[in-house]
Design a protein around this motif. Structure first.
Motif, PDB file in Angstrom:
ATOM      1  N   LEU A  76       0.826  -1.203   0.000  1.00 30.38           N
ATOM      2  CA  LEU A  76       0.000   0.000   0.000  1.00 30.38           C
ATOM      3  C   LEU A  76       0.864   1.259   0.000  1.00 30.38           C
ATOM      4  CD1 LEU A  76      -3.020   0.324  -0.160  1.00 30.38           C
ATOM      5  CD2 LEU A  76      -3.103   0.664   2.299  1.00 30.38           C
ATOM      6  N   ALA A 109      -2.992  -1.577  -4.884  1.00 35.84           N
ATOM      7  CA  ALA A 109      -4.006  -1.089  -3.947  1.00 35.84           C
ATOM      8  C   ALA A 109      -5.312  -1.865  -4.047  1.00 35.84           C
ATOM      9  CB  ALA A 109      -4.260   0.402  -4.188  1.00 35.84           C
ATOM     10  N   SER A 114      -2.974  -5.960   0.647  1.00 37.45           N
ATOM     11  CA  SER A 114      -2.134  -4.783   0.886  1.00 37.45           C
ATOM     12  C   SER A 114      -2.511  -4.061   2.174  1.00 37.45           C
ATOM     13  CB  SER A 114      -2.228  -3.819  -0.305  1.00 37.45           C
ATOM     14  OG  SER A 114      -3.537  -3.295  -0.426  1.00 37.45           O
ATOM     15  N   GLU A 115      -3.723  -4.305   2.702  1.00 41.12           N
ATOM     16  CA  GLU A 115      -4.150  -3.642   3.947  1.00 41.12           C
ATOM     17  C   GLU A 115      -3.246  -4.003   5.118  1.00 41.12           C
ATOM     18  OE1 GLU A 115      -8.893  -3.776   2.663  1.00 41.12           O
ATOM     19  OE2 GLU A 115      -8.224  -4.717   4.525  1.00 41.12           O
ATOM     20  N   ALA A 118       1.439  -2.019   5.232  1.00 41.13           N
ATOM     21  CA  ALA A 118       1.580  -0.558   5.137  1.00 41.13           C
ATOM     22  C   ALA A 118       2.105   0.006   6.448  1.00 41.13           C
ATOM     23  CB  ALA A 118       0.242   0.079   4.781  1.00 41.13           C
ATOM     24  N   ARG A 131      -7.424   1.795   2.831  1.00 39.01           N
ATOM     25  CA  ARG A 131      -7.119   1.340   1.466  1.00 39.01           C
ATOM     26  C   ARG A 131      -8.072   1.985   0.460  1.00 39.01           C
ATOM     27  NH1 ARG A 131      -8.524  -2.979  -1.941  1.00 39.01           N
ATOM     28  NH2 ARG A 131      -9.907  -3.873  -0.374  1.00 39.01           N
TER      29      ARG A 131
END
Length: 681
Positions: A76, A109, A114-115, A118, A131
């Motif tokens: 992210l 994304a 991807s959450e 980051a 996100r």
């Protein structure tokens, strides 16, 4: 401030030594070699700090943050850095590189995994909503690039997608996306829609972009001819930009103010704001404003000095404006060409090739390690394999080239048949006239034959001879009109066939007259056939032919296609304008020929809306069209250009017509075909 940048604001300034400035404090922290997480945050904050001060430094620190995020696989965070990088590349008209950033950013994304990857997710914040906020920023920045490349419909769609994601994201302002939708409608000259979205953005109460909102609102009023209201909003934007110390927003509003005073021919005020604009522009340094460049400053000063009748200064800044504009245009054309050659499919293909390259390199390294003792054999094997791959690649390229040529021929023939289909009604109309004469004279002859028999029975030889002469004369007329119908059918059959490439003596006046009438009647019948039309298409058309025009050696099928395309386009242009202006406008198309010293000129002129400046450089490109989807292939003008320039050694140009005494008011378009006279017979 941009959405993607706002996302990454991290309050770490308290870590800096008290005696140092904020950026120096952050740089001192970097010298202490902190862990990757802190190094990433520091570089992000330095990029943010220089965003409105020196974007070249923003680019450098954002690149450093991007490399750190990649090293740690923070998906992210990589997407956020790519969004920022794409925004900065778009500012510099590097559209192809910006597109690559957005494609990869979307891919990262949009992945829910991807959450969990980051550093920038705020404490105690919902990672999913965060996100969504990153995706909103990507679509927002992608929309800006679409606007920069004149893809206005796609730009509006991206900004609306941004608003949809913002509804699912962490609480933040919607005014940037609303403002940019209004700006795109302003570019499209849809002023009511532009004002609607700009007012929604202003009502949002967020201060960051308010000077720009006022500027765009002033632009709407300026285009509507309301100079006082336009100046009111430019002043509001100017004052607000000073309060926010936003140089980029200040300079855009001063540009607007200069335009209003120039429009009113106010010498002193226009010169003041033109000079102020120039001074402020010099202060931008590394922070370019999109579509604001040095040529704007030179042009303002040129126009201001022109009002004051200062000829030396006028000439000086006019020359500088031309030089700057040519340089900027050439650069933008190169960047747009690069961008147009990059598509989503091409990007995916390049990535697959890169993966294949990496796999091949890995195999080569493995083979090299295992076969170190037989190095010569491995080299021979690699050379053999490369030769085989080259042979295979050459075969593939040959087949691809063959398929492309076949496809090109099919496209040309399809375009030709499509144009013939549009002329069906016109052909029917043109054939109907001679057929009516044939039928009428045939009926008259039948009646005369009856009279002839009666006279012969009565012994009136003189009257019988007179009647027979009438029958003979009518027979000649029947023959004449039959040949006319035959010529029309043969001409259309010739138009539908693939070009023979053989030149033959051709009467260009007759050819142009025939296609003008066929095009008019075909388009008129087609327009009446559309559902919901109360009145069919209509327009005045006339010819201005040179009676002394010699026959010329050309390929008649090809020249006929060119004439048909240009005449159809002319009728389409006046038809579109007639829909807007209705009773106030009288559409007209004129086809003329003229013999020049060493050439023959054919001119197709209309009094439509003209060709917009934004598309003049692309009008002869294949597949480029300004017509709505489904109404044009974009091949007509490009093929016409090829036929005239390469097939006949001539020229195909166009010019925008203006009303006499009103050089800025467009009165239509003229396409000019010039053919060398040495082809005449």
């Amino acid at each position: 401030m941009r959405i993607a940048i706002i996302i990454t604001v991290l309050f770490i300034s308290q870590l800096a030594p008290a005696q140092s400035t904020y950026p120096d404090s952050l740089l001192n922290l970097l010298d202490q070699n902190p862990d990757d997480s802190l190094r990433f945050r520091i570089n992000q904050n330095l990029a943010l700090h220089y965003f409105n001060r020196d974007r070249r430094k923003t680019f450098v620190f954002n690149e450093e943050a991007l490399e750190i995020a990649r090293k740690n696989n923070k998906m992210l965070d990589i997407a956020i850095c790519l969004s920022t990088k794409g925004y900065l590349l778009n500012k510099e008209d590097r559209y192809g590189e910006a597109l690559k950033c957005y494609i990869y950013g979307f891919r990262l994304a949009e992945n829910p995994a991807s959450e969990r990857q980051a550093w920038t997710t705020p404490l105690n914040a919902d990672s999913h909503r965060y996100r969504m906020q990153v995706l909103a920023g990507l679509h927002h920045e992608f929309g800006l690039m679409m606007r920069s490349t004149n893809n206005n419909k796609e730009a509006i769609r991206q900004f609306r997608i941004c608003l949809q994601y913002l509804d699912k994201a962490l609480p933040t302002s919607h005014n940037s996306a609303l403002m940019n939708i209004g700006a795109v409608y302003l570019d499209m000259k849809v002023l009511d829609s532009a004002m609607f979205y700009l007012r929604k953005a202003i009502a949002n109460k967020h201060m960051a972009y308010r000077p720009t909102m006022y500027k765009y609102t002033g632009d709407v009023f300026f285009l509507q001819g309301n100079i006082d209201s336009a100046r009111h909003y430019y002043h509001k934007g100017n004052d607000m930009a000073k309060k926010l110390t936003s140089l980029s927003q200040l300079i855009t509003n001063q540009l607007g103010l200069a335009k209003t005073f120039l429009a009113e021919k106010n010498q002193d005020s226009s010169l003041f704001y033109a000079g102020s604009f120039m001074e402020r522009f010099k202060e931008l340094h590394g922070n370019p404003v999109k579509d604001i460049n040095i040529s704007n400053a030179y042009e303002l000063l040129y126009r201001a000095y022109q009002l004051s009748d200062l000829q030396d200064s006028t000439l000086k800044y006019l020359q500088l404006a031309f030089i700057a504009r040519d340089s900027i245009s050439e650069s933008k054309i190169r960047n747009l060409t690069q961008y147009q050659n990059i598509t989503f499919e091409e990007q995916i293909r390049l990535e697959e090739l890169e993966k294949e390259k990496l796999r091949t390199q890995s195999r080569i390294r493995t083979y090299s390690l295992l076969a170190g003792l037989v190095f010569i054999l491995i080299v021979a094997f690699i050379l053999f394999r490369n030769a085989r791959q080259k042979h295979k690649a050459n075969s593939t390229l040959k087949n691809t080239l063959k398929n492309l040529k076949a496809t090109q021929a099919q496209l040309i023939q399809s375009e030709k048949m499509a144009s013939l289909g549009e002329l069906t009604a016109g052909i029917a109309h043109e054939i109907q006239n001679p057929l009516n004469f044939v039928n009428n004279f045939s009926e008259v002859n039948n009646e005369l034959l009856d009279e002839l028999q009666d006279e012969l029975k009565a012994g009136n030889v003189v009257d019988a001879i007179e009647i027979s002469n009438d029958i003979k004369e009518n027979g000649l007329k029947i023959n004449h009109h039959g040949k006319r119908a035959d010529a029309i059918v043969k001409g259309m059959l010739q138009h539908s066939r693939a070009s023979s490439g053989i030149k033959e003596p051709t009467d260009l006046n007759a050819l142009a007259d025939e296609y003008l009438r066929l095009s008019f009647h075909g388009l008129r019948a087609k327009d009446k056939s559309l559902p919901g039309r109360q009145a069919g298409f209509n327009a005045d058309f006339k010819t201005e032919f040179d009676a002394d025009l010699p026959k010329i050696e050309v390929i008649p099928q090809d020249i006929g296609r060119v004439l048909l395309n240009l005449i159809n386009n002319a009728f389409y242009a006046v038809s579109e304008k007639a829909k807007l202006e209705k009773d106030e406008y009288k559409p007209e198309v004129v086809v003329s020929t003229k013999k020049l010293n060493d050439s023959i000129e054919i001119r197709v002129k209309d009094n439509g809306n003209g060709v917009p400046d934004s598309v003049k450089d692309k009008i002869f490109q294949p597949f480029f069209t300004t017509k709505p989807t489904g109404e044009g292939t974009g091949l007509g003008l490009s093929m016409s250009y090829e036929i005239i320039t390469k097939g006949h050694g001539g020229r195909l140009l166009f010019e925008t017509l203006t009303k006499p005494g009103h050089s800025e008011e467009i009165a239509g378009t003229a396409f000019i075909i010039t053919l060398p006279l040495n082809q005449s017979v």
